[in-house]
Design a protein around this motif. Structure first.
Motif, PDB file in Angstrom:
ATOM      1  N   ALA A 140       0.856  -1.184   0.000  1.00  0.00           N
ATOM      2  CA  ALA A 140       0.000   0.000   0.000  1.00  0.00           C
ATOM      3  C   ALA A 140       0.890   1.231   0.000  1.00  0.00           C
ATOM      4  N   GLY A 141       0.503   2.234  -0.789  1.00  0.00           N
ATOM      5  CA  GLY A 141       1.301   3.449  -0.860  1.00  0.00           C
ATOM      6  C   GLY A 141       0.438   4.655  -1.148  1.00  0.00           C
ATOM      7  N   VAL A 142       0.920   5.804  -0.712  1.00  0.00           N
ATOM      8  CA  VAL A 142       0.222   7.054  -0.968  1.00  0.00           C
ATOM      9  C   VAL A 142       1.263   8.116  -1.291  1.00  0.00           C
ATOM     10  N   ARG A 143       0.872   9.037  -2.154  1.00  0.00           N
ATOM     11  CA  ARG A 143       1.791  10.067  -2.629  1.00  0.00           C
ATOM     12  C   ARG A 143       1.056  11.385  -2.793  1.00  0.00           C
ATOM     13  N   TYR A 144       1.716  12.463  -2.420  1.00  0.00           N
ATOM     14  CA  TYR A 144       1.171  13.807  -2.627  1.00  0.00           C
ATOM     15  C   TYR A 144       2.148  14.602  -3.487  1.00  0.00           C
ATOM     16  N   ASP A 145       1.622  15.241  -4.549  1.00  0.00           N
ATOM     17  CA  ASP A 145       2.421  16.099  -5.415  1.00  0.00           C
ATOM     18  C   ASP A 145       1.848  17.509  -5.428  1.00  0.00           C
ATOM     19  N   LEU A 146       2.712  18.475  -5.145  1.00  0.00           N
ATOM     20  CA  LEU A 146       2.382  19.888  -5.293  1.00  0.00           C
ATOM     21  C   LEU A 146       3.002  20.343  -6.606  1.00  0.00           C
ATOM     22  N   VAL A 147       2.157  20.655  -7.597  1.00  0.00           N
ATOM     23  CA  VAL A 147       2.627  21.004  -8.937  1.00  0.00           C
ATOM     24  C   VAL A 147       2.304  22.464  -9.204  1.00  0.00           C
ATOM     25  N   ALA A 180      -3.992  37.758 -23.503  1.00  0.00           N
ATOM     26  CA  ALA A 180      -5.328  38.347 -23.565  1.00  0.00           C
ATOM     27  C   ALA A 180      -6.424  37.296 -23.375  1.00  0.00           C
ATOM     28  N   ARG A 181      -6.114  36.049 -23.652  1.00  0.00           N
ATOM     29  CA  ARG A 181      -7.134  34.990 -23.586  1.00  0.00           C
ATOM     30  C   ARG A 181      -7.270  34.394 -22.191  1.00  0.00           C
ATOM     31  N   TYR A 182      -6.159  34.290 -21.440  1.00  0.00           N
ATOM     32  CA  TYR A 182      -6.186  33.561 -20.177  1.00  0.00           C
ATOM     33  C   TYR A 182      -5.727  34.434 -19.002  1.00  0.00           C
ATOM     34  N   ASN A 183      -6.162  34.022 -17.828  1.00  0.00           N
ATOM     35  CA  ASN A 183      -5.582  34.537 -16.589  1.00  0.00           C
ATOM     36  C   ASN A 183      -4.307  33.740 -16.326  1.00  0.00           C
ATOM     37  N   LEU A 184      -3.157  34.399 -16.393  1.00  0.00           N
ATOM     38  CA  LEU A 184      -1.881  33.697 -16.376  1.00  0.00           C
ATOM     39  C   LEU A 184      -1.173  33.771 -15.030  1.00  0.00           C
ATOM     40  N   GLU A 185      -1.935  33.845 -13.972  1.00  0.00           N
ATOM     41  CA  GLU A 185      -1.316  33.735 -12.656  1.00  0.00           C
ATOM     42  C   GLU A 185      -0.771  32.320 -12.467  1.00  0.00           C
ATOM     43  N   GLU A 186       0.196  32.170 -11.562  1.00  0.00           N
ATOM     44  CA  GLU A 186       0.765  30.854 -11.284  1.00  0.00           C
ATOM     45  C   GLU A 186      -0.339  29.864 -10.903  1.00  0.00           C
ATOM     46  N   LYS A 187      -0.283  28.680 -11.525  1.00  0.00           N
ATOM     47  CA  LYS A 187      -1.289  27.654 -11.277  1.00  0.00           C
ATOM     48  C   LYS A 187      -0.734  26.607 -10.308  1.00  0.00           C
ATOM     49  N   THR A 188      -1.600  26.079  -9.455  1.00  0.00           N
ATOM     50  CA  THR A 188      -1.189  25.076  -8.472  1.00  0.00           C
ATOM     51  C   THR A 188      -2.147  23.894  -8.507  1.00  0.00           C
ATOM     52  N   ASP A 189      -1.580  22.686  -8.612  1.00  0.00           N
ATOM     53  CA  ASP A 189      -2.346  21.442  -8.505  1.00  0.00           C
ATOM     54  C   ASP A 189      -1.913  20.708  -7.246  1.00  0.00           C
ATOM     55  N   ASN A 190      -2.875  20.155  -6.542  1.00  0.00           N
ATOM     56  CA  ASN A 190      -2.610  19.312  -5.374  1.00  0.00           C
ATOM     57  C   ASN A 190      -3.087  17.902  -5.708  1.00  0.00           C
ATOM     58  N   ASN A 191      -2.151  17.019  -5.998  1.00  0.00           N
ATOM     59  CA  ASN A 191      -2.477  15.696  -6.524  1.00  0.00           C
ATOM     60  C   ASN A 191      -2.213  14.600  -5.497  1.00  0.00           C
ATOM     61  N   ILE A 192      -3.195  13.721  -5.324  1.00  0.00           N
ATOM     62  CA  ILE A 192      -3.059  12.574  -4.430  1.00  0.00           C
ATOM     63  C   ILE A 192      -3.093  11.296  -5.265  1.00  0.00           C
ATOM     64  N   SER A 193      -2.025  10.518  -5.185  1.00  0.00           N
ATOM     65  CA  SER A 193      -1.956   9.210  -5.838  1.00  0.00           C
ATOM     66  C   SER A 193      -1.911   8.131  -4.764  1.00  0.00           C
TER      67      SER A 193
END
Length: 696
Positions: free
Chosen positions: A400-407, A420-433
């Motif tokens: 059994a294993g668990v992993r957290y990634d801050l991307v 002009a098309r997007y809001n280009l602030e820094e994006k953050t993903d919090n991923n749980i595997s």
């Protein structure tokens, strides 16, 4: 990022010092070779991941791979994505690119600089340097970085098992179809305290002909060298450094709009491991790596040059590291805990010199444009993980294993229209595997493996930040989407491996099902028109989106029967079915059913085999991706090898003996080529090869 890598280095130095003070120095003749974490699959049921396969047959293949991706052709479940002879990517069970976690020696990575993947990771190390390929078939471990569809670990040569002193290997190969040559020379020098491995290789491949005698523009040259130095600090610790460079030149890409003038890559890795730290702590390991790719592509030898000259200089930097502690809280439980980090940075621009207007009239003064390719973007992934293995029975292990990634991803130099098309602030993903699995030895000859894995992958830099560039199998311009959600793969798998009592019959099978969340594909957006060549077709642009409903399912089956001691018959079958329910079609780049039948002879000093490959028609396609139905085909390869005297190997082969004209379903289509329409590139026709190798 500098703080992260400083911490890794400080931790490494601290543990080195600790190991030196807590262990008594012993006589150098008593030094044992500490096994670094380059190898994932070691043959130990208490530590090995589930659903794995290992291949190591380069010498017995006796043919010249174009690059490392060619080594996957004979591995069950694998296909290759081909754009020529150089830019070849592996595909496993309809997963490809960053959906596969491809690495060297247990964690070293080198990301491509070209948005068209002219320089995938498989081009930066030569096949002759790979001693084995290890595959984890799904997201069934959390120890080796974020993993969506599986892990491919390419293990480079090391001096294990050799006596002290000087050793070496020289090899050369030739193939008639393309008048191609390969040369490699390698030296090992081994002492009790240290060892050195050095190699240099040169490859010169010409354009090949298909079964109809049509020459496919696919020539390239590459020069590679590398050096690996290992130092045994004490009887329980080892430090190793690996440096290598690769130089690709004059690479023709039949299925891409430009060619590669040069592709230079440099890779540096540092590995450290200490074992036997105490009653509970079994080992500590550390890895740090850095890679840089400098890539130039032009259209100077393409039809479009008459209208517009294009020159694109791009670069990619990848760096990362990992700290891992192996500890045993009890006799039956083994735990791996650690942290890792990866940083990817890309930049570069395309300079277009427009010589004619849209009416075909030559301009008195050419117009010069500078198009931002990567828009100076970067992605950072910081991960923390724990994976435990519990021997619940002498014949069963529960994992059994668990992993957290801050991307985190950001863009530093966006084009005006993209900003002009997007809001280009820094994006953050919090991923749980996560993963849970059980491996049970049912009898002396039968092992059952059952696993579930949740693999999560954040969007890559192309999917986030590409801005109106043609990067797919189709002629569409693609537009990135910084707001993409991470892809999730919920994969279930059951497998059997076994053999009979006298080991004359071996078999293996795997059956799997994947339910995807937020699957990323390019979808036509009728509200956005082309940016470059606005009068050309297709008029609209593809934008990367997340799908709501998608899945895949499939199987691999293998049987190997020994006959009369020296003969064998082996068969492999693989099938995958993928469905995009949102668009009611297949997912892109799904290979057809394929089977291989191998009849061979193997003895200590010579071997031979004939391999008959059957590939079915593929009409379950992704029309939105520009795919068309592909006819089935059959090929025959015949190989013979002999060791006429000690340490000398000679081999000959005929590939595609029927001189079949065919194209694999995953082949890209001709692009910007004289006298070729936009049809899939065909594969080589009949090809005679010769191979010679001498070890000393």
């Amino acid at each position: 990022m500098k703080t992260i890598y400083s911490a890794l280095l400080c931790a490494l130095i601290t543990v080195v010092s600790y190991g030196q003070t807590t262990k008594k120095e012993q006589d150098s003749t008593k030094h044992r070779h500490i096994k670094l974490d380059e190898v994932i699959v070691s043959g130990d049921i208490k530590t090995d991941p589930i659903h794995t396969t290992v291949t190591n047959n380069y010498d017995k293949n006796i043919v010249q791979p174009k690059n490392v991706a060619d080594l996957f052709n004979d591995i069950n479940g694998f296909s290759v994505i081909k754009r020529g002879n150089y830019a070849i990517d592996p595909s496993f069970r309809a997963s490809q690119y960053e959906q596969l976690n491809v690495q060297y020696d247990g964690g070293t990575k080198a990301m491509h600089a070209c948005p068209n993947r002219m320089d995938p990771i498989t081009t930066h190390v030569i096949p002759e340097e790979i001693s084995r390929i290890e595959i984890i078939k799904g997201p069934y471990t959390v120890r080796y970085g974020a993993t969506f569809g599986g892990i491919i670990n390419l293990v480079t040569q090391k001096p294990n098992g050799l006596e002290t002193g000087l050793h070496g290997k020289a090899s050369a190969g030739y193939e008639t179809n393309g008048n191609s040559m390969v040369n490699m020379f390698q030296l090992h020098y081994i002492e009790d305290k240290y060892d050195i491995v050095g190699n240099i290789g040169y490859r010169d491949f010409g354009s090949y002909e298909d079964g109809d005698g049509v020459e496919i523009p696919s020539a390239f040259m590459s020069t590679d060298y590398g050096i690996k130095i290992g130092y045994n600090i004490s009887d329980n610790q080892r430090l190793q450094a690996h440096w290598r460079q690769s130089f690709g030149r004059d690479v023709q890409h039949a299925a891409l709009p430009m060619d590669t003038d040069y592709d230079n890559s440099s890779i540096l890795s540092l590995d450290y491991k200490i074992v036997d730290l105490g009653e509970m702590v079994k080992s500590f390991s550390a890895k740090a790596y850095y890679s840089y790719v400098d890539h130039l592509m032009t259209n100077f030898n393409r039809p479009s040059f008459a209208t517009t000259a294009a020159e694109s200089s791009v670069d990619a930097t990848t760096m990362g590291g990992k700290l891992e502690l192996n500890w045993e809280p009890s006799e039956k439980i083994t735990v791996f805990s650690g942290v890792d980090a990866m940083h990817i940075d890309r930049d570069g621009a395309r300079v277009r010199t427009v010589k004619k207007n849209m009416m075909g009239v030559t301009l008195d003064t050419p117009l010069v444009y500078n198009d931002k390719v990567w828009q100076d973007s970067n992605i950072n992934d910081f991960g923390v993980f724990t994976e435990a293995k519990w021997a619940i029975h002498p014949t069963a292990v529960l994992t059994a294993g668990v992993r957290y990634d801050l991307v985190k991803s950001e863009i530093n130099d966006p084009a005006d229209d993209f900003a002009a098309r997007y809001n280009l602030e820094e994006k953050t993903d919090n991923n749980i595997s996560a993963t849970v699995s059980i491996k049970k030895q049912m009898t002396d000859g039968l092992t059952l493996e059952v696993a579930y894995g949740r693999g999560v992958r954040s969007a890559n830099m192309i999917e986030r930040y590409i801005n109106h560039f043609s990067i797919g199998q189709d002629p569409y311009e693609y537009l990135g989407n910084p707001d993409l959600k991470p892809e999730v793969n919920n994969q279930f798998e059951i497998g059997f491996k076994g053999k009979n009592s006298n080991n004359s019959f071996k078999y293996a099978s795997s059956f799997y099902y994947s339910q995807f969340e937020n699957y990323i594909v390019g979808v036509v957006d009728p509200t956005i028109t082309r940016k470059f060549m606005p009068t050309a077709d297709p008029q609209f642009v593809k934008v990367f989106r997340n799908l709501d409903q998608a899945y895949k399912t499939g199987f691999e089956v293998m049987g190997d029967l020994s006959l009369f001691n020296d003969f064998y018959f082996k068969t492999q079958l693989a099938y995958v079915y993928a469905k995009n329910d949102d668009l009611n079609e297949s997912l892109p780049l799904t290979p057809p059913f394929n089977a291989s039948f191998i009849f061979g002879l193997k003895r200590d000093n010579y071997w031979a085999n004939a391999q008959y490959n059957v590939i079915s028609k593929q009409d379950h396609i992704a029309e939105s991706f520009g795919e068309t139905s592909t006819d089935g085909y059959e090929t025959l390869d015949i190989k013979f090898g002999v060791i006429p005297f000690k340490d000398f190997t000679l081999g000959v082969a005929v590939l595609n003996a029927f001189d079949e004209t065919y194209n694999n379903h995953l082949n890209f289509s001709f692009s910007n080529q004289e006298n070729f329409g936009r049809t899939p590139i065909t594969d080589p026709g009949r090809n005679f090869t010769a191979f010679v190798q001498y070890k000393f």
